[in-house]
Design an enzyme around this catalytic site. Structure first.
Site, PDB file in Angstrom:
ATOM      1  CG  HIS A  76       6.778   2.979  -8.512  1.00 26.01           C
ATOM      2  ND1 HIS A  76       7.901   3.508  -8.665  1.00 26.01           N
ATOM      3  CD2 HIS A  76       5.928   3.931  -8.281  1.00 26.01           C
ATOM      4  CE1 HIS A  76       7.683   5.061  -8.524  1.00 26.01           C
ATOM      5  NE2 HIS A  76       6.587   5.363  -8.514  1.00 26.01           N
TER       6      HIS A  76
ATOM      7  CD  GLU B 102       6.804  12.613  -5.575  1.00 27.46           C
ATOM      8  OE1 GLU B 102       6.790  11.942  -4.588  1.00 27.46           O
ATOM      9  OE2 GLU B 102       6.046  13.760  -5.653  1.00 27.46           O
ATOM     10  CB  VAL B 103      10.342   6.084  -5.449  1.00 28.13           C
ATOM     11  CG1 VAL B 103      11.014   5.203  -5.212  1.00 28.13           C
ATOM     12  CG2 VAL B 103       9.672   7.052  -4.386  1.00 28.13           C
TER      13      VAL B 103
ATOM     14  CG  ASN C 172       3.657   8.961 -12.047  1.00 24.27           C
ATOM     15  OD1 ASN C 172       2.784   9.247 -12.866  1.00 24.27           O
ATOM     16  ND2 ASN C 172       3.366   8.993 -10.745  1.00 24.27           N
TER      17      ASN C 172
ATOM     18  NE  ARG D 139      -3.996  -2.236   2.123  1.00 29.12           N
ATOM     19  CZ  ARG D 139      -4.818  -2.655   1.110  1.00 29.12           C
ATOM     20  NH1 ARG D 139      -5.004  -1.920   0.146  1.00 29.12           N
ATOM     21  NH2 ARG D 139      -5.555  -3.841   1.105  1.00 29.12           N
ATOM     22  CG  ASP D 140       1.578   5.595  -2.382  1.00 30.65           C
ATOM     23  OD1 ASP D 140       2.188   5.426  -3.363  1.00 30.65           O
ATOM     24  OD2 ASP D 140       1.561   6.586  -1.488  1.00 30.65           O
ATOM     25  CB  ILE D 141       3.437   5.657   2.791  1.00 29.21           C
ATOM     26  CG1 ILE D 141       3.819   6.039   4.230  1.00 29.21           C
ATOM     27  CG2 ILE D 141       4.254   6.989   2.221  1.00 29.21           C
ATOM     28  CD1 ILE D 141       5.042   6.045   4.584  1.00 29.21           C
TER      29      ILE D 141
ATOM     30  CG  HIS E 104       1.206   5.045  -8.661  1.00 32.81           C
ATOM     31  ND1 HIS E 104       1.507   5.800  -7.580  1.00 32.81           N
ATOM     32  CD2 HIS E 104       2.426   5.346  -9.322  1.00 32.81           C
ATOM     33  CE1 HIS E 104       2.447   6.103  -7.503  1.00 32.81           C
ATOM     34  NE2 HIS E 104       3.063   6.111  -8.462  1.00 32.81           N
TER      35      HIS E 104
HETATM   36  P1  5GP Z   1       6.138   8.280  -8.047  1.00 33.02           P
HETATM   37  O1  5GP Z   1       5.624   9.602  -7.943  1.00 33.02           O
HETATM   38  O2  5GP Z   1       7.407   8.037  -8.037  1.00 33.02           O
HETATM   39  O3  5GP Z   1       5.443   7.768  -9.199  1.00 33.02           O
HETATM   40  O4  5GP Z   1       5.486   7.520  -6.769  1.00 33.02           O
HETATM   41  C1  5GP Z   1       6.072   7.266  -5.406  1.00 33.02           C
HETATM   42  C2  5GP Z   1       4.926   6.920  -4.550  1.00 33.02           C
HETATM   43  O5  5GP Z   1       5.738   6.192  -3.583  1.00 33.02           O
HETATM   44  C3  5GP Z   1       4.272   7.977  -3.960  1.00 33.02           C
HETATM   45  O6  5GP Z   1       2.829   7.787  -4.480  1.00 33.02           O
HETATM   46  C4  5GP Z   1       4.669   7.884  -2.499  1.00 33.02           C
HETATM   47  O7  5GP Z   1       3.408   8.191  -1.509  1.00 33.02           O
HETATM   48  C5  5GP Z   1       4.976   6.601  -2.168  1.00 33.02           C
HETATM   49  N1  5GP Z   1       6.047   6.491  -1.124  1.00 33.02           N
HETATM   50  C6  5GP Z   1       7.003   7.166  -0.835  1.00 33.02           C
HETATM   51  N2  5GP Z   1       7.518   6.648   0.245  1.00 33.02           N
HETATM   52  C7  5GP Z   1       7.077   5.567   0.672  1.00 33.02           C
HETATM   53  C8  5GP Z   1       7.258   4.679   1.739  1.00 33.02           C
HETATM   54  O8  5GP Z   1       8.349   4.904   2.456  1.00 33.02           O
HETATM   55  N3  5GP Z   1       6.314   3.756   1.969  1.00 33.02           N
HETATM   56  C9  5GP Z   1       5.144   3.600   0.914  1.00 33.02           C
HETATM   57  N4  5GP Z   1       4.337   2.654   1.021  1.00 33.02           N
HETATM   58  N5  5GP Z   1       5.222   4.367  -0.108  1.00 33.02           N
HETATM   59  C10 5GP Z   1       6.026   5.397  -0.239  1.00 33.02           C
END
Ligand code: 5GP
Ligand code: ZN
Length: 116
Positions: free
Chosen positions: A101, A96-97, A88, A30-32, A103
């Site tokens: 991944h 961001e990460v 993304n 699950r997303d945080i 979503h």
């Molecule tokens: P991006 O913007 O890279 O597509 O999405 C990164 C996602 O990782 C974001 O929706 C953010 O809420 C989620 N996220 C960031 N840090 C953590 C974490 O420590 N644990 C979990 N479960 N999700 C995270």
């Protein structure tokens, strides 16, 4: 394994996450900061910076990520009303990460595909 990568550390069990499904090669958790009633991230356990790199270097693993996303959508009850699958990618994509991944978003109408 890239030790300074957040999702590598989650895959290794070094950082806790609410895992909803695990296979030999993928992990779903699950997303945080959920952006919908159901918001789950699906990652390959192996490190790839983004989905383009993943698909080019290991299309089978990219398919495994999609397959896990589909099972998660089913187990979360999203198949009847529908859901959204987002990768993304890069700066313009809002990534961001930098560990590939998907979503999996659902549980309510999700609105326009992109911000106006
Ligand atoms: P991006 O913007 O890279 O597509 O999405 C990164 C996602 O990782 C974001 O929706 C953010 O809420 C989620 N996220 C960031 N840090 C953590 C974490 O420590 N644990 C979990 N479960 N999700 C995270
Ligand atoms: Zn990583």
């Amino acid at each position: 394994m890239t030790t300074d990568c957040l999702f590598c550390r989650i895959a290794a069990g070094e950082i806790p996450a609410t895992v909803v499904r695990e296979t030999d090669t993928t992990l779903a958790f699950r997303d945080i900061g959920p952006k919908a009633p159901v918001h789950i991230l699906v990652i390959p356990k192996a490190h790839y910076a983004d989905v383009a790199t993943l698909a080019q270097d290991d299309p089978g693993l990219a398919g495994a990520v999609l397959a896990t996303a589909a099972v998660v959508a089913e187990t979360e009850g999203l198949l009847v009303d529908g859901f959204r699958l987002i990768f993304n990618t890069g700066e313009y994509g809002g990534q961001e990460v930098f560990h590939a991944h998907a979503h999996v978003l659902g549980g309510a109408p999700l609105g326009p595909m992109v911000a106006g």
